[in-house]
Design an enzyme around this catalytic site. Structure first.
Site, PDB file in Angstrom:
ATOM      1  N   GLU A 284       0.820  -1.215   0.000  1.00  0.00           N
ATOM      2  CA  GLU A 284       0.000   0.000   0.000  1.00  0.00           C
ATOM      3  C   GLU A 284       0.849   1.257   0.000  1.00  0.00           C
ATOM      4  OE1 GLU A 284      -4.375  -1.051   1.864  1.00  0.00           O
ATOM      5  OE2 GLU A 284      -3.020   0.249   2.988  1.00  0.00           O
ATOM      6  N   HIS A 305       9.336 -26.389  -0.779  1.00  0.00           N
ATOM      7  CA  HIS A 305       8.803 -27.562  -1.464  1.00  0.00           C
ATOM      8  C   HIS A 305       7.625 -27.221  -2.367  1.00  0.00           C
ATOM      9  CE1 HIS A 305      11.203 -30.650   0.737  1.00  0.00           C
ATOM     10  NE2 HIS A 305      11.341 -29.626   1.562  1.00  0.00           N
ATOM     11  N   LYS A 419     -13.718  -0.524  -4.253  1.00  0.00           N
ATOM     12  CA  LYS A 419     -14.848  -0.179  -3.390  1.00  0.00           C
ATOM     13  C   LYS A 419     -15.948   0.519  -4.179  1.00  0.00           C
ATOM     14  CE  LYS A 419     -12.133   0.313   0.870  1.00  0.00           C
ATOM     15  NZ  LYS A 419     -11.723   1.232   1.951  1.00  0.00           N
TER      16      LYS A 419
END
Length: 443
Positions: A284, A305, A419
């Site tokens: 951010e 792995h 949003k």
């Protein structure tokens, strides 16, 4: 200081002269922070927070935490992003991923998704338990935590009645405005403030993180003292650059060389959520204007792995920062077996932490040989003070890194785009025209 930056494995990737070339810019960036002359300086409250925090509220936090531990079996923390990541990161790093299996007070985190499965499962865990809530949101209207709080508040009132529920609901919100602050005042919930000059991803050392951490039984005074020690150390203009600024400089140099991804790795599984906090802090802060290092977090040996092959031989677009703890709170020594059925007697007599350190050395050497620049952030131990130092180390380095990139590291304008779309698709009042436009694109 508990933190040491080890750059021995950067030989061949960065020359000393490259640090000298940008030293002036790095110092100027840090000086801009201390003098509050940088873009976004209205959000620099975190910089002096370890020394300038509100002592009276700090005492109220400790008292509320004691009350929660005395009156509750289960605490649900409702928040998203910086409203929960820091608290969960510290609790799990200090107490392990299995904290809830051992603790008398179980702590669960909701409001960071819109999953009915998560909500149903956690609400089911509340059956027959004494429950407290801590809802964390500056505004109180962010969709994910607001949904969770609406449902859990209803549950609390139905179970305890409005009056007793009010004694079990703790609000961390804007100090003077917003829907959540207004509700807390109306319903007489105990309320703690999120300082106006501290952004969410920098808020772990405010009530946002301190109340859940204290409720979990950890010493928040030591946490703050560790952060203060880091602050005072990094305030000094040393020769050469201090470790915090050197880390920021290293990231910038490597970014300019095309290393666009940082692998923040650790051999302790309890670091998992701290890695998530690290990702939000840097993503951010730096990811703007087509710039920024992409932050990733890995837990070894697990991720060796799954991603190890790519790290070793894939695109050469990343560098690695290993977090290493020099002393662990517990250890186990391997004993020899008479028949050596698993052929592990060669490690008998050694502790697991020693074996782990050799595994780390082997991994880093392999990655360096594969063309991955590596550095190590060494911490003396896993304790509140050291973790406080680490939090402040990353916060300050992140701010300097953003300034070096020429962006404002304290805003997040891009977060609002999803949003707006979400509100429009849900037909939130005021978004009707955009709603139809988006629906046509999706159909």
């Amino acid at each position: 200081m508990s933190i040491v930056l080890n750059r021995n494995l950067l030989a061949g990737f960065i020359e000393d002269e490259e640090y000298l070339e940008i030293e002036s810019a790095v110092r100027q960036a840090d000086r801009g922070l201390r003098e509050a002359t940088v873009e976004g300086s209205e959000y620099l409250g975190w910089l002096r927070l370890p020394e300038m925090y509100d002592r009276q509220e700090f005492e109220r936090i400790q008292q509320a935490a004691d009350r929660i531990r005395t009156t509750s079996d289960l605490l649900i923390v409702i928040g998203i992003g910086g409203s929960y990541l820091g608290a969960r990161a510290v609790i799990e790093l200090l107490g392990s991923r299995y904290y809830n299996e051992y603790a008398s007070l179980k702590i669960y985190f909701l409001g960071n998704s819109i999953s009915p499965i998560e909500m149903t499962k956690v609400m089911g865990l509340c059956e027959g338990k004494r429950v407290s809530l801590n809802v964390v949101s500056k505004s109180g209207t962010t969709l994910e935590p607001a949904l969770a709080f609406r449902l859990l508040r209803k549950m609390m009132i139905e179970r305890y009645g409005r009056e007793e529920a009010a004694e079990r609901i703790y609000v961390t919100a804007d100090t003077s405005r917003g829907a959540l602050k207004a509700m807390a005042t109306q319903e007489h919930y105990e309320c703690f403030g999120i300082p106006d000059d501290v952004g969410g991803r920098y808020s772990v050392l405010t009530a946002v993180g301190l109340l859940p951490i204290a409720a979990a039984g950890f010493d928040i005074l030591k946490l703050m003292d560790g952060a203060k020690a880091a602050m005072l150390s990094y305030d000094q203009e040393t020769e050469p650059l201090n470790d915090c600024l050197t880390y920021a400089a290293t990231r910038y140099i490597l970014y300019k060389k095309g290393k666009l991804v940082e692998l923040c790795s650790c051999f302790e599984p309890s670091f998992t959520m701290f890695g998530e906090w690290f990702k939000q802090l840097f993503a951010e802060s730096e990811g703007k204007n087509g710039k920024g290092i992409f932050p990733s977090s890995l837990i070894y040996s697990t991720d060796l792995h799954s991603l190890g092959q790519y790290i070793q031989e894939g695109e050469r677009l990343f560098f690695e920062t290993l977090i290493q703890f020099k002393r662990l709170p517990v250890d186990i020594t391997i004993e020899p077996e008479a028949d050596d059925f698993d052929q592990l007697n060669y490690v008998s007599g050694h502790s697991m932490s020693y074996i782990d350190s050799k595994a780390a050395e082997g991994v880093l050497l392999a990655h360096v040989d594969g063309g991955v620049p590596c550095m190590i952030i060494e911490l003396s131990n896993i304790g509140e003070s050291a973790v406080g130092e680490l939090i402040y180390f990353f916060e300050r380095a992140c701010a300097v890194s953003g300034i070096l990139l020429g962006i404002n590291p304290f805003n997040q304008p891009g977060v609002e785009n999803y949003k707006l779309n979400m509100f429009s698709l849900l037909y939130k009042p005021g978004y009707e025209q955009r709603s139809e436009e988006l629906r046509k694109r999706m159909n």
